[in-house]
Design a protein around this motif. Structure first.
Motif, PDB file in Angstrom:
ATOM      1  N   ALA A 130       4.193   3.250  -5.853  1.00 59.83           N
ATOM      2  CA  ALA A 130       3.812   4.762  -6.492  1.00 59.83           C
ATOM      3  C   ALA A 130       3.235   5.154  -6.483  1.00 59.83           C
ATOM      4  O   ALA A 130       2.214   6.345  -6.899  1.00 59.83           O
ATOM      5  CB  ALA A 130       5.187   5.186  -7.242  1.00 59.83           C
ATOM      6  N   SER A 131       1.747   4.530  -7.292  1.00 62.56           N
ATOM      7  CA  SER A 131       0.549   4.746  -7.419  1.00 62.56           C
ATOM      8  C   SER A 131      -0.103   3.205  -6.968  1.00 62.56           C
ATOM      9  O   SER A 131       0.371   2.374  -6.719  1.00 62.56           O
ATOM     10  CB  SER A 131       0.203   4.904  -8.860  1.00 62.56           C
ATOM     11  N   THR A 132      -1.774   3.532  -6.070  1.00 61.08           N
ATOM     12  CA  THR A 132      -2.362   2.682  -5.781  1.00 61.08           C
ATOM     13  C   THR A 132      -3.008   1.149  -7.646  1.00 61.08           C
ATOM     14  O   THR A 132      -2.942   2.384  -8.243  1.00 61.08           O
ATOM     15  CB  THR A 132      -4.418   3.269  -5.214  1.00 61.08           C
ATOM     16  N   PRO A 133      -2.765   0.012  -7.239  1.00 61.78           N
ATOM     17  CA  PRO A 133      -2.563  -0.287  -8.267  1.00 61.78           C
ATOM     18  C   PRO A 133      -4.603  -0.231  -8.454  1.00 61.78           C
ATOM     19  O   PRO A 133      -5.132  -0.177  -7.819  1.00 61.78           O
ATOM     20  CB  PRO A 133      -3.570  -2.397  -7.524  1.00 61.78           C
ATOM     21  N   ARG A 134      -4.505  -0.124  -9.942  1.00 62.10           N
ATOM     22  CA  ARG A 134      -5.667   0.046 -10.950  1.00 62.10           C
ATOM     23  C   ARG A 134      -6.788  -1.234 -10.617  1.00 62.10           C
ATOM     24  O   ARG A 134      -6.556  -2.380 -10.726  1.00 62.10           O
ATOM     25  CB  ARG A 134      -5.421   0.076 -12.063  1.00 62.10           C
ATOM     26  N   CYS A 135      -7.926  -0.956 -10.116  1.00 59.43           N
ATOM     27  CA  CYS A 135      -8.658  -2.204  -9.859  1.00 59.43           C
ATOM     28  C   CYS A 135      -9.327  -2.198 -11.561  1.00 59.43           C
ATOM     29  O   CYS A 135      -9.750  -1.044 -12.214  1.00 59.43           O
ATOM     30  CB  CYS A 135     -10.185  -1.156  -8.496  1.00 59.43           C
ATOM     31  N   GLY A 136      -9.692  -3.094 -11.223  1.00 58.62           N
ATOM     32  CA  GLY A 136     -10.489  -3.638 -12.893  1.00 58.62           C
ATOM     33  C   GLY A 136     -12.195  -3.652 -13.097  1.00 58.62           C
ATOM     34  O   GLY A 136     -12.106  -2.337 -12.715  1.00 58.62           O
ATOM     35  N   TYR A 229      14.059   1.538  -3.909  1.00 56.27           N
ATOM     36  CA  TYR A 229      12.599   2.130  -4.226  1.00 56.27           C
ATOM     37  C   TYR A 229      13.622   3.139  -4.371  1.00 56.27           C
ATOM     38  O   TYR A 229      14.664   3.964  -4.840  1.00 56.27           O
ATOM     39  CB  TYR A 229      11.922   2.487  -3.076  1.00 56.27           C
ATOM     40  N   TYR A 230      12.564   4.687  -4.520  1.00 57.54           N
ATOM     41  CA  TYR A 230      12.637   5.990  -5.509  1.00 57.54           C
ATOM     42  C   TYR A 230      13.217   6.799  -3.728  1.00 57.54           C
ATOM     43  O   TYR A 230      13.057   6.050  -2.604  1.00 57.54           O
ATOM     44  CB  TYR A 230      11.460   6.856  -5.688  1.00 57.54           C
ATOM     45  N   PRO A 231      14.080   7.508  -3.811  1.00 56.39           N
ATOM     46  CA  PRO A 231      15.372   8.391  -3.156  1.00 56.39           C
ATOM     47  C   PRO A 231      13.845   9.212  -2.263  1.00 56.39           C
ATOM     48  O   PRO A 231      12.483   9.496  -3.117  1.00 56.39           O
ATOM     49  CB  PRO A 231      15.248   9.549  -3.240  1.00 56.39           C
ATOM     50  N   ASP A 232      13.269   9.550  -0.816  1.00 58.79           N
ATOM     51  CA  ASP A 232      12.151  10.495  -0.303  1.00 58.79           C
ATOM     52  C   ASP A 232      12.550  11.663  -1.334  1.00 58.79           C
ATOM     53  O   ASP A 232      13.748  12.523  -1.572  1.00 58.79           O
ATOM     54  CB  ASP A 232      12.625  10.782   1.171  1.00 58.79           C
ATOM     55  N   GLY A 233      11.412  12.440  -1.666  1.00 60.52           N
ATOM     56  CA  GLY A 233      11.745  13.717  -2.637  1.00 60.52           C
ATOM     57  C   GLY A 233      11.076  13.317  -3.768  1.00 60.52           C
ATOM     58  O   GLY A 233      11.452  14.480  -4.558  1.00 60.52           O
ATOM     59  N   ALA A 234      11.446  12.676  -4.731  1.00 56.91           N
ATOM     60  CA  ALA A 234      12.069  12.880  -6.219  1.00 56.91           C
ATOM     61  C   ALA A 234      11.357  11.060  -6.315  1.00 56.91           C
ATOM     62  O   ALA A 234      11.793   9.901  -6.033  1.00 56.91           O
ATOM     63  CB  ALA A 234      13.138  12.872  -6.501  1.00 56.91           C
ATOM     64  N   PHE A 235      11.261  11.456  -7.814  1.00 61.37           N
ATOM     65  CA  PHE A 235      11.013  10.065  -8.830  1.00 61.37           C
ATOM     66  C   PHE A 235      12.532   9.304  -9.255  1.00 61.37           C
ATOM     67  O   PHE A 235      11.776   9.045 -10.835  1.00 61.37           O
ATOM     68  CB  PHE A 235       9.108  10.000  -9.748  1.00 61.37           C
ATOM     69  N   HIS A 236      13.078   9.487  -9.212  1.00 63.14           N
ATOM     70  CA  HIS A 236      14.400   9.114  -9.990  1.00 63.14           C
ATOM     71  C   HIS A 236      15.644   9.494  -9.312  1.00 63.14           C
ATOM     72  O   HIS A 236      15.358  10.928  -8.075  1.00 63.14           O
ATOM     73  CB  HIS A 236      14.919   9.667 -11.123  1.00 63.14           C
ATOM     74  N   PRO A 237      16.093   8.675  -8.845  1.00 58.73           N
ATOM     75  CA  PRO A 237      16.885   7.731  -9.686  1.00 58.73           C
ATOM     76  C   PRO A 237      15.919   6.094  -8.729  1.00 58.73           C
ATOM     77  O   PRO A 237      15.956   6.836  -7.727  1.00 58.73           O
ATOM     78  CB  PRO A 237      18.479   7.338  -9.954  1.00 58.73           C
ATOM     79  N   VAL A 238      15.992   5.528  -9.129  1.00 55.51           N
ATOM     80  CA  VAL A 238      15.473   4.018  -8.326  1.00 55.51           C
ATOM     81  C   VAL A 238      16.767   3.782  -7.629  1.00 55.51           C
ATOM     82  O   VAL A 238      18.374   2.773  -8.091  1.00 55.51           O
ATOM     83  CB  VAL A 238      14.477   2.813  -9.013  1.00 55.51           C
ATOM     84  N   LEU A 239      16.561   3.263  -6.305  1.00 55.34           N
ATOM     85  CA  LEU A 239      17.579   2.992  -5.545  1.00 55.34           C
ATOM     86  C   LEU A 239      18.090   1.367  -5.204  1.00 55.34           C
ATOM     87  O   LEU A 239      17.057   0.478  -5.740  1.00 55.34           O
ATOM     88  CB  LEU A 239      17.220   3.300  -4.128  1.00 55.34           C
ATOM     89  N   THR A 240      19.158   1.124  -5.170  1.00 55.01           N
ATOM     90  CA  THR A 240      18.703  -0.666  -5.439  1.00 55.01           C
ATOM     91  C   THR A 240      18.978  -0.542  -3.731  1.00 55.01           C
ATOM     92  O   THR A 240      18.983   0.020  -2.748  1.00 55.01           O
ATOM     93  CB  THR A 240      20.241  -0.439  -5.594  1.00 55.01           C
TER      94      THR A 240
END
Ligand SMILES: *[C@@H]1O[C@H](CO)[C@@H](O)[C@H](O)[C@H]1NC(C)=O
Ligand SMILES: *[C@@H]1O[C@H](CO)[C@@H](O)[C@H](O)[C@H]1NC(C)=O
Length: 303
Positions: A130-136, A229-240
């Protein structure tokens, strides 16, 4: 005295019979086959499993792992595995983090490539992140950070920052489907473009080992390592994994593999890729050894 030629013959035959399939390793972002820690990791796996290891480097390693689009990285990896004649009767893959998506790209997209038997995945962003890995603080990060000021699903960003090929913002799935160049194809997510060949190839694996790190702070959510992963449209809950459409509608054969008992969902505490030597021995090495040891391992687990 005996016949020395006979002796040589038996010696060679013995080696051939006991040798396990070779394996390749695909590193994560910013890493390199030359890094000492990574080299040691591969060396241990190779020694313990008594099988030949190949570290596949794409381009120059760290810089290209950040900046080369994954479609291109996969195409290069596909050519590499075809060149290694030792792999032609089949091989296993160990993937780390982003390397797991290249691994799946090889399995699904590589026309004429040698067959992959077992795939052991450590901390793979299989369902996206859900977000680009932080570059060091590496040199490449100034370049990456500047580009990431732009819209993540624009063609320009997709062409210059590799991990944007699997950034999936759950509240922006429409743009993800239309703009993201790699993961939607890899996961057969685009209804009009589903390709049954990808599913056929992925579901022909003998074992798929998905390792999740309970305290993973890099891939979001950590369950993406299991295809959750998350369902389409929301950041919760995480689906199995089993609750996702990818699984239920079996877009890539994950369900087929799971129902055949070929998927091992493993998790243990620790941050991203922080695997101990004893867990390496328990969860990776058996899949790199010959069939006999895999069966032995399964029987032990079923008790
Ligand atoms: C599906 O993928 C295979 C393997 O890359 C390719 O040969 C085939 O043309 C694709 N099929 C379609 C309908 O795009
Ligand atoms: C391992 O076992 C599977 C299934 O029993 C078989 O299809 C495969 O050919 C075996 N692989 C090797 C390398 O012996």
């Amino acid at each position: 005295m005996g016949n020395p030629r006979m002796l040589v013959f038996f010696f060679i035959a013995f080696i051939t019979v006991t040798q396990s399939l070779p394996f390749i390793v695909l590193h994560g972002i910013g890493d390199s086959c030359k890094h000492r820690g990574f080299y040691n990791f591969i060396k241990l796996l190779s020694d313990w499993s008594e099988s030949q290891a190949y570290c596949i480097e794409i381009g120059n390693g760290p810089w290209d792992s950040w900046t080369m689009p994954l479609t291109k990285q996969t195409a290069i990896a596909c050519e590499e595995v075809k060149k290694i004649s030792d792999l032609r009767h089949g091989y296993n893959i160990v993937g780390l983090s982003q390397g797991n998506l290249i691994a799946r790209g090889i399995i699904e997209f590589c026309d004429g490539g040698p067959p992959v038997k077992n795939f052991v995945s450590l901390g793979g962003p299989h369902a996206g992140t859900a977000s680009t890995p932080r570059c060091g603080s590496e040199l490449v990060c100034e370049f990456v950070d500047a580009i990431l000021q732009l819209e993540v699903y624009s063609s320009f960003v997709q062409a210059h920052v590799a991990p944007t090929g699997y950034v999936k913002i759950p509240t922006d799935v429409a743009d993800y489907i239309s703009g993201c160049k790699f993961l939607p194809k890899l996961n057969n997510e685009i209804a009009s473009k589903r390709n049954s060949t990808y599913k056929e190839r992925f579901s022909s694996l003998e074992n798929l080992v998905l390792i999740m790190f309970e305290d993973d702070s890099i891939i979001i959510p950590k369950e993406t390592a299991w295809f959750g992963y998350y369902p389409d449209g929301a950041f919760h809950p995480v689906l199995t994994p089993q609750q996702t459409k990818l699984y239920k509608e079996d877009w890539i054969g994950l369900r087929t593999l799971d129902e055949a008992g070929k998927v091992k969902f493993i998790s243990f505490s620790g941050d991203h890729l922080a695997i101990s030597q004893s867990d390496m021995k328990t969860y990776i090495v058996p899949y790199l050894k010959d069939n006999k040891s895999i069966n032995g391992y399964n029987i032990q687990c079923q008790k």
